[in-house]
Enzyme design. Sequence first.
Site, PDB file in Angstrom:
ATOM      1  N   ARG A 103      -3.130   1.171  -0.249  1.00  0.00           N
ATOM      2  CA  ARG A 103      -2.356   0.761  -1.420  1.00  0.00           C
ATOM      3  C   ARG A 103      -3.211  -0.096  -2.332  1.00  0.00           C
ATOM      4  NH1 ARG A 103       3.425  -1.779  -0.509  1.00  0.00           N
ATOM      5  NH2 ARG A 103       2.156  -3.605  -0.154  1.00  0.00           N
ATOM      6  N   THR A 107      -1.132  -2.247  -8.313  1.00  0.00           N
ATOM      7  CA  THR A 107      -0.132  -1.242  -8.699  1.00  0.00           C
ATOM      8  C   THR A 107       0.771  -0.842  -7.531  1.00  0.00           C
ATOM      9  OG1 THR A 107      -1.567   0.593  -8.090  1.00  0.00           O
ATOM     10  CG2 THR A 107      -1.772  -0.226 -10.345  1.00  0.00           C
ATOM     11  N   ASP A 199       0.847  -8.196   6.645  1.00  0.00           N
ATOM     12  CA  ASP A 199       0.010  -7.001   6.485  1.00  0.00           C
ATOM     13  C   ASP A 199      -0.341  -6.450   7.862  1.00  0.00           C
ATOM     14  OD1 ASP A 199      -2.411  -5.353   6.259  1.00  0.00           O
ATOM     15  OD2 ASP A 199      -2.376  -5.958   4.162  1.00  0.00           O
ATOM     16  N   ASP A 202      -4.133  -5.856   8.683  1.00  0.00           N
ATOM     17  CA  ASP A 202      -4.871  -7.112   8.863  1.00  0.00           C
ATOM     18  C   ASP A 202      -4.504  -7.781  10.187  1.00  0.00           C
ATOM     19  OD1 ASP A 202      -5.929  -6.619   6.407  1.00  0.00           O
ATOM     20  OD2 ASP A 202      -5.064  -8.368   5.402  1.00  0.00           O
TER      21      ASP A 202
HETATM   22  C1  PRP Z   1       0.138  -0.332   4.638  1.00  0.00           C
HETATM   23  C2  PRP Z   1       0.935   0.303   5.753  1.00  0.00           C
HETATM   24  C3  PRP Z   1       1.401   1.593   5.119  1.00  0.00           C
HETATM   25  C4  PRP Z   1       1.580   1.212   3.664  1.00  0.00           C
HETATM   26  C5  PRP Z   1       3.037   1.095   3.378  1.00  0.00           C
HETATM   27  O1  PRP Z   1      -1.124   0.214   4.565  1.00  0.00           O
HETATM   28  O2  PRP Z   1       0.225   0.503   6.932  1.00  0.00           O
HETATM   29  O3  PRP Z   1       0.469   2.651   5.233  1.00  0.00           O
HETATM   30  O4  PRP Z   1       0.927  -0.039   3.480  1.00  0.00           O
HETATM   31  O5  PRP Z   1       3.236   0.767   2.044  1.00  0.00           O
HETATM   32  P1  PRP Z   1       4.002   1.722   1.015  1.00  0.00           P
HETATM   33  O6  PRP Z   1       5.201   2.214   1.709  1.00  0.00           O
HETATM   34  O7  PRP Z   1       4.307   0.773  -0.111  1.00  0.00           O
HETATM   35  O8  PRP Z   1       3.067   2.797   0.583  1.00  0.00           O
HETATM   36  P2  PRP Z   1      -2.225  -0.229   3.494  1.00  0.00           P
HETATM   37  O9  PRP Z   1      -2.207   0.687   2.322  1.00  0.00           O
HETATM   38  O10 PRP Z   1      -2.113  -1.687   3.199  1.00  0.00           O
HETATM   39  O11 PRP Z   1      -3.570   0.095   4.273  1.00  0.00           O
HETATM   40  P3  PRP Z   1      -4.083  -0.511   5.664  1.00  0.00           P
HETATM   41  O12 PRP Z   1      -3.252   0.086   6.765  1.00  0.00           O
HETATM   42  O13 PRP Z   1      -5.496  -0.050   5.684  1.00  0.00           O
HETATM   43  O14 PRP Z   1      -3.962  -2.013   5.595  1.00  0.00           O
HETATM   44  N1  URA Z   2       2.058  -2.890   4.177  1.00  0.00           N
HETATM   45  C1  URA Z   2       2.087  -3.818   5.157  1.00  0.00           C
HETATM   46  O1  URA Z   2       1.200  -3.856   6.016  1.00  0.00           O
HETATM   47  N2  URA Z   2       3.092  -4.691   5.167  1.00  0.00           N
HETATM   48  C2  URA Z   2       4.064  -4.684   4.242  1.00  0.00           C
HETATM   49  O2  URA Z   2       4.983  -5.526   4.315  1.00  0.00           O
HETATM   50  C3  URA Z   2       4.014  -3.712   3.231  1.00  0.00           C
HETATM   51  C4  URA Z   2       3.004  -2.806   3.231  1.00  0.00           C
END
Ligand code: PRP
Ligand code: URA
Length: 207
Positions: A103, A107, A199, A202
């Site tokens: 994400r 945005t 997150d 993380d």
């Molecule tokens: C997080 C999570 C989902 C997404 C959900 O991943 O693991 O994939 O956000 O958010 P959405 O429903 O608003 O799309 P992120 O994109 O932060 O990547 P990561 O797992 O590498 O931290």
């Molecule tokens: N991605 C995450 O990891 N946590 C949230 O709360 C939303 C998106």
Amino acid sequence: MKGVTVISHPLVQHNLTRLRDKRTRPQEFRRCLSEMSALMLHEATRSFGLRPVAVQTPLAKAKGYQLEREIVLVPILRAGLGMLDSILQLVPNARVGFIGLKRDETTQRAMFYHKSLPRDLTDFEVVLIDPMLATGGSIVAAMNLLVELGAKHVRFINLIAAPEGIRHVRKFYPNLPIFTAVVDEKLNDKGYILPGLGDAGDRLFGV
Ligand code: PRP
Ligand code: URA
């Protein structure tokens, strides 16, 4: 909510609470996520199709069953990786495809950075795996890709869903079965789930 199954199993709910706790360190976070994921798979695969087969025991013929379709697990990177190992232990014959989506912090739009999937998903039972359903952008993007590859039998295993995310997914995929441990209150102005767990990527990898 139609098509959303909340898994209230006590072990799922116990582990979910450990994940939410901000004091939970990555090592325990990984363990709890793993444990929950296996239980979620168990519930989410109850409706897998079976085909009757005959089997010869050492003594006689018996009626038995075989899964109708091969399974493809598709974790969304990164956080979906934390759910993969324990699920694979239950279905070791499954194939594994990967979708990398990140994400954009401003945005909140999910952008692809990796795709590695079987070329034709038509005859597979596809299990999409991501612990967080926030705005729903990532799942809709992942589903678009799966459908492009012919997927017809997809279910989504998730841990925490925001109502906004479910509504967004429903606009595009009204029939996608969603299995989750909880539907939380709402998103904050940065697109994070409240109360959520922060997150997921993380916390899982200790960034
Ligand atoms: C997080 C999570 C989902 C997404 C959900 O991943 O693991 O994939 O956000 O958010 P959405 O429903 O608003 O799309 P992120 O994109 O932060 O990547 P990561 O797992 O590498 O931290
Ligand atoms: N991605 C995450 O990891 N946590 C949230 O709360 C939303 C998106």
